[in-house]
Scaffold this active site. Sequence first.
Site, PDB file in Angstrom:
ATOM      1  N   LYS A   6      -5.617  -8.392 -13.030  1.00 60.03           N
ATOM      2  CA  LYS A   6      -6.568  -8.658 -11.935  1.00 60.03           C
ATOM      3  C   LYS A   6      -7.591  -7.514 -11.866  1.00 60.03           C
ATOM      4  CE  LYS A   6      -6.670  -8.777  -6.821  1.00 60.03           C
ATOM      5  NZ  LYS A   6      -7.454  -7.655  -6.397  1.00 60.03           N
TER       6      LYS A   6
ATOM      7  N   LYS B 120       0.833  -1.205   0.000  1.00 58.65           N
ATOM      8  CA  LYS B 120       0.000   0.000   0.000  1.00 58.65           C
ATOM      9  C   LYS B 120       0.869   1.256   0.000  1.00 58.65           C
ATOM     10  CE  LYS B 120      -4.139  -2.027   1.997  1.00 58.65           C
ATOM     11  NZ  LYS B 120      -4.877  -2.325   3.231  1.00 58.65           N
TER      12      LYS B 120
ATOM     13  N   LYS C 251     -10.528  -2.256  -8.063  1.00 57.98           N
ATOM     14  CA  LYS C 251     -11.003  -0.876  -8.193  1.00 57.98           C
ATOM     15  C   LYS C 251      -9.837   0.089  -8.353  1.00 57.98           C
ATOM     16  CE  LYS C 251     -11.745  -0.322  -3.226  1.00 57.98           C
ATOM     17  NZ  LYS C 251     -11.531  -1.743  -2.869  1.00 57.98           N
TER      18      LYS C 251
HETATM   19  P1  ADP Z   1      -9.937  -4.265  -4.938  1.00 61.17           P
HETATM   20  O1  ADP Z   1      -8.760  -5.047  -5.476  1.00 61.17           O
HETATM   21  O2  ADP Z   1     -10.942  -3.952  -5.999  1.00 61.17           O
HETATM   22  O3  ADP Z   1      -9.511  -3.045  -4.148  1.00 61.17           O
HETATM   23  P2  ADP Z   1     -10.454  -5.372  -2.369  1.00 61.17           P
HETATM   24  O4  ADP Z   1      -8.997  -5.374  -2.073  1.00 61.17           O
HETATM   25  O5  ADP Z   1     -11.337  -4.416  -1.664  1.00 61.17           O
HETATM   26  O6  ADP Z   1     -10.653  -5.224  -3.946  1.00 61.17           O
HETATM   27  O7  ADP Z   1     -10.967  -6.862  -2.224  1.00 61.17           O
HETATM   28  C1  ADP Z   1     -11.938  -7.318  -1.342  1.00 61.17           C
HETATM   29  C2  ADP Z   1     -11.929  -8.828  -1.449  1.00 61.17           C
HETATM   30  O8  ADP Z   1     -12.286  -9.247  -2.777  1.00 61.17           O
HETATM   31  C3  ADP Z   1     -10.545  -9.421  -1.144  1.00 61.17           C
HETATM   32  O9  ADP Z   1     -10.689 -10.479  -0.216  1.00 61.17           O
HETATM   33  C4  ADP Z   1     -10.047  -9.948  -2.470  1.00 61.17           C
HETATM   34  O10 ADP Z   1      -9.344 -11.178  -2.310  1.00 61.17           O
HETATM   35  C5  ADP Z   1     -11.314 -10.146  -3.302  1.00 61.17           C
HETATM   36  N1  ADP Z   1     -11.032  -9.758  -4.693  1.00 61.17           N
HETATM   37  C6  ADP Z   1     -10.767  -8.517  -5.153  1.00 61.17           C
HETATM   38  N2  ADP Z   1     -10.534  -8.515  -6.478  1.00 61.17           N
HETATM   39  C7  ADP Z   1     -10.640  -9.795  -6.897  1.00 61.17           C
HETATM   40  C8  ADP Z   1     -10.487 -10.455  -8.172  1.00 61.17           C
HETATM   41  N3  ADP Z   1     -10.198  -9.771  -9.272  1.00 61.17           N
HETATM   42  N4  ADP Z   1     -10.651 -11.781  -8.210  1.00 61.17           N
HETATM   43  C9  ADP Z   1     -10.945 -12.496  -7.093  1.00 61.17           C
HETATM   44  N5  ADP Z   1     -11.098 -11.942  -5.856  1.00 61.17           N
HETATM   45  C10 ADP Z   1     -10.950 -10.602  -5.751  1.00 61.17           C
END
Ligand code: ADP
Length: 315
Positions: free
Chosen positions: A194, A115, A197
């Site tokens: 991947k 981060k 957001k």
């Molecule tokens: P982002 O990557 O959009 O910021 P978060 O970090 O808030 O998403 O993710 C929340 C949860 O969703 C986490 O436990 C993460 O493992 C899962 N997650 C996020 N993006 C994906 C993805 N592309 N494929 C599978 N799981 C995901």
Amino acid sequence: MADGKKRLLTGLQPSGQLHIGNYFGVLKPFVDTYEGYESFLMIADYHTLTTLKDPAQLRQNTLDIVRAYLAAGVDPSKAVIFKQSDISEHTELAWIFETLVTVPFLMQAHSYKDKVAKGLEANAGLFNYPMLMAADILLYDTDIVPVGQDQRQHVEYAREAAAKFNNTYGQTFTEPGEKISDTVAVVPGVDGQKMSKSYGNTIPLFGSKDEIAKAVMSIVTDSSGERPANVYAIHKLFKSEADLESLYEEKKGKYKDLKEALAEDIERVVAPMREKYNAITEEEVKKILKEGAEKAKAIASTKMVDVRKKVGVSL
Ligand code: ADP
Ligand code: TRP
């Protein structure tokens, strides 16, 4: 544990609009398994304060994330759904853990390093994040913590915090089991990376039909004239590969038609959820969180009575 079931707890940060990666990565796996456990679903709003400083947005995201779980199929009478900030024992226990672990130990956290490398402010909350997460997990004697691969190390930190406390003050906390979660496939975004957001490559989960179609049309394709890999990779989440074989054979090279077919298939899965999502009122969400907080508080406060005695602050 009640009914002899193991206890499961997971947490979600209310940090932004949910996308289909979140759905297949965490929401759906939770919905598919939670009834086999005594399940706790926690909205990690204090964790989100480490990165989000917009109160109106935090409030809205919190309501929306509860709506999302309900729309995806969680029955609030079968899981304890609560907000971290409603249970003050979480921050209290995090402080005690912080007095047991060292700065070099916390510096090893990948998530913190990632981060900060991405440009997020290295605030002390972000640094101590794993100890708050350890408190979330350990207050409830959790057996299983289903999380994505990115959170694996945080669960190890929780185990370490439990061991440190138990060694110092005597057996108090259950170490959450090794079986963290089944590895969920990473859902790719419209650019093939991947879906996240922070990469701006998402397909929104509860977007309108047009928003979803627009995102699908923007999927990056190569010009080989064969099967568009990025379209297919998302499509197979919504339809069996057997069904897709004939479609992709018939529409070979017709990228626009294939994208339209994908948009329709997403819409078919999402439309009923979106309808439920939009129908859930703020009052319903608040009522569910209030009831969840009462149940969580009863467990957490009992645990903290023991912890305060053990460390010597209760006289
Ligand atoms: P982002 O990557 O959009 O910021 P978060 O970090 O808030 O998403 O993710 C929340 C949860 O969703 C986490 O436990 C993460 O493992 C899962 N997650 C996020 N993006 C994906 C993805 N592309 N494929 C599978 N799981 C995901
Ligand atoms: N750190 C987790 C994430 O960003 C959210 C979280 C907070 C959590 N507390 C938790 C997950 C406790 C599982 C258990 O995804």
